[in-house]
Design an enzyme around this catalytic site. Structure first.
Site, short mmCIF file in Angstrom:
data_model
loop_
_atom_site.label_atom_id
_atom_site.label_comp_id
_atom_site.label_asym_id
_atom_site.label_seq_id
_atom_site.Cartn_x
_atom_site.Cartn_y
_atom_site.Cartn_z
N GLU A 72 31.25 -20.46 -47.56
CA GLU A 72 31.98 -21.24 -47.55
C GLU A 72 33.66 -22.12 -47.64
OE1 GLU A 72 31.25 -24.73 -50.22
OE2 GLU A 72 29.42 -24.33 -50.98
ZN LIG Z 1 27.48 -27.56 -47.96
#
Ligand SMILES: [Zn+2]
Length: 432
Positions: A389
């Site tokens: 992320e």
């Molecule tokens: Zn995502």
């Protein structure tokens, strides 16, 4: 930074967001608000084709930033960019077999290696996570440029030598920079903060209920019956209006079928990255429940534990934790830590490396599916898998997943430094 399991739960309270906005996390009755927050749309989307139908080629941020990066790459520019790489470097591309609902195909590429491909990098499974496909395309562009010209690569404060580049390429890399073209095209043309694909099959005519969350559609404990009742509607949702709608069946969607096709076709893949934003995290297996290394029978296949799977706060000894061998856990943490540390060093923004389930347990996610394949079928290769992320969000934008110009650049530096460090770690730990 290093965190203990005990502190993870506390830390989570401070994690405002990952791939999901906070209001999208709870239960199955989530509805997308059509009234988005006020604000700008972040870095602009490209117009036209900067790669001139493949007659010019992308060059990433680590090799001198020669490509016009004033805007985000469009869906079609991923294809023309790959065509440019074919023309400049003679790499091979391929088209995946399953067309999207809107009739698009997905272009992938193979770089490096000596006949076998041990790495799979995937981008843009979630449409609004802008910069994901750019990161993957520019990264392989950098590797190829540095190989051809005998140079190294620099990402902020991280520098890699030409020998590093060649070692990274020797792993053999398969990429699909943009796996959700319908969703990305819709998001880029509407600025709607769109996450899912655009399949309207379950929407019953309601525009608010279009699309499936592709990262809940993989065949890993997809069935809500595999989960404790208290989390069954949190790990994914059966409501089409939810941002985490799991779809009508595992692998109901062409995009997820295409990713399965990659793993089925490139049978030597050992390491897999699915690139998301934003939380500033490198997440490793499992995403279903707390990892444990001592009770192999406690695993996602064992229906004895269906009623307690997904509760991360309970004891893995007396209740349930997902089994991973100590050796695998060590390997996957070692490479993940190198990935995260390289990201942090490149720009000075701090990435956290932790188990996926500590963000929040999920069903049907790509990383769990990829790592579960060898457990469900011992003839399949073991694939160490991650959800990365990148970025930290843009609170000035109408959609926090839309980066500013400065954030886009930092994100590219971080992901690309992380990628090359990860390839070096994979080569060090093992590709077979
Ligand atoms: Zn995502």
């Amino acid at each position: 930074m290093k965190i203990t399991q005990a502190s993870n739960v506390l830390l989570l309270a401070g994690l405002a967001s990952s791939c999901l906005l906070p209001e999208e996390r709870a239960g199955g009755s989530i509805r997308r608000s059509l009234n988005r927050r006020q604000g700008n749309s972040g870095k602009a989307i490209g117009k036209g084709d900067r790669f001139n139908s493949g007659n010019s080629f992308p060059r990433g941020i680590g090799s001198g930033n020669a490509t016009d990066m004033t805007t985000i790459l469009t869906v079609s520019e991923v294809t023309t960019g790959l065509q440019g790489l074919v023309k400049e470097y003679g790499i091979e591309t391929f088209t995946t077999p399953y067309k999207t609902y809107e009739g698009r195909t997905i272009t992938g590429a193979k770089v490096g290696g000596s006949g076998a491909y041990h790495i799979y990098l995937n981008g843009a499974i979630h449409a609004r996570e802008r910069g994901s496909h750019d990161s993957v395309l520019y990264f392989i562009s950098d590797l190829l440029y540095a190989q051809k010209h005998g140079t190294g690569l620099t990402y902020g404060k991280k520098t890699y030598t030409n020998a590093d580049v060649l070692k990274a390429l020797s792993t053999g890399i398969v990429v699909t920079p943009l796996i959700n073209p319908d969703g990305v095209n819709y998001d880029q043309t509407t600025n709607s903060c769109w996450r899912k694909n655009r399949n309207p099959k379950s929407s019953n005519g309601n525009a608010n209920s279009i699309g499936i969350d592709l990262n809940r559609n993989f065949d890993f404990a997809w069935d809500p019956k595999k989960w404790a009742s208290s989390v069954a509607n949190e790990v994914a949702s059966s409501s089409p209006s939810s941002e985490v709608y799991r779809g009508t069946a595992a692998f109901s969607e062409p995009e997820t079928q295409n990713m399965k096709y990659i793993l089925d076709t490139y049978t030597k893949v050992r390491w897999f990255i699915d690139l998301h934003s934003y939380a500033g995290d490198v997440l490793y297996s499992w995403g279903s429940d707390t990892d444990q290394t001592t009770q192999p029978y406690k695993n996602f296949l064992n229906s004895t534990y269906d009623s307690i799977r997904g509760i991360t706060s309970d004891s893995t000894t007396t209740r349930y934790g997902e089994y991973i061998s100590a050796e695998d856990l060590n390997n996957i943490k070692t490479a993940g830590t190198r990935f995260g540390n390289a990201m942090s060093t490149s720009t000075g923004r701090t990435y956290t490396v932790m188990q996926s389930a500590y963000l929040y347990p999920t069903s049907g996610a790509s990383d769990d599916y990829a790592f579960s394949r060898h457990v469900a079928d011992p003839t399949k290769n073991k694939v160490y898998s991650y959800t990365v992320e990148f970025g930290f969000g843009n609170n000035q934008a109408s959609c926090p997943f839309y980066p500013t110009d400065a954030q886009y650049t930092s994100n590219l530096q971080e992901t690309n430094a992380g990628f090359i460090e990860f390839l070096l770690a994979a080569a060090d730990i093992g590709l077979e």
